[in-house]
Design a protein around this motif. Structure first.
Motif: not given
Ligand code: FE2
Ligand code: FE2
Length: 190
Positions: A33, A63, A66, A151
């Motif tokens: 990540e 992202e 994440h 994703e």
């Molecule tokens: Fe990701």
């Protein structure tokens, strides 16, 4: 007494293995990540002011979420990050920026390649965690399932934005996929 000792030994070995598996999962996912965050940062540095800027920004924002989640999970599960964080930091940005220099198609080809490896990777972790105990690993399973879906969406976004029109698409895609798989392999181990 002998059996009790054997039983305790078996129990502690099993517990250790479970912990080691969880450590490995969190460590590699955090690294991935972080790498993804840097890839999109590199893409934005080149393409931020073009028509695909908002599309990339949206994926980048996800992202960042994440990455933040795994940063939160690491101390909670007492896991350390991989020692290769500084390398993935630079490699991610370079990969994002260099493919973006090929144009929006290059950036999207990079996204499709990376996200397809990561989706497979998350799916295999989900199978592993479910086999290990669905109730015990509920939190991680839920996190990974959600991220896997994100994703997959990034992968599809890349295809919708002409990834396959990138120069030397197949070569580019295979090189990036191989690089990602190597990064996963290494980050799981050190
Ligand atoms: Fe990701
Ligand atoms: Fe992603």
């Amino acid at each position: 007494m002998y059996y009790l000792n054997q039983g305790l030994r078996f129990y502690s070995t099993k517990a250790l293995c479970h912990k080691q598996i969880i450590d490995r999962i969190i460590r590699v996912d955090h690294a991935g990540e972080l790498g993804a965050d840097r890839i999109y940062a590199g893409q934005m540095a080149v393409l931020g002011r073009t028509s695909v800027g908002p599309v990339i920004q949206h994926m980048w924002d996800q992202e960042k979420e994440h990455k933040a989640k795994f940063e939160e999970l690491m101390p909670k599960y007492r896991t350390r990050p991989t020692v290769l964080i500084p390398l993935w930091n630079v490699a991610g940005f370079v990969l994002g920026a260099s493919t973006a220099l090929l144009g929006k198609e290059g950036a999207m080809a990079c996204t499709v390649a990376v996200e397809s490896v990561i989706t497979d990777h998350y799916n295999s972790q989900l199978r592993e965690l479910i086999a290990l105990g669905e109730d015990e690993n509920k939190e991680l399973i839920e996190v990974i399932r959600k991220f896997r879906d994100d994703e997959m969406e990034h992968h599809d976004t890349g295809l919708q934005h002409d990834a396959e029109l990138a120069p030397a698409y197949n070569v580019l895609s295979n090189v990036i996929k191989a690089g990602c798989k190597a990064a996963v392999f290494i980050s799981e181990r050190i």
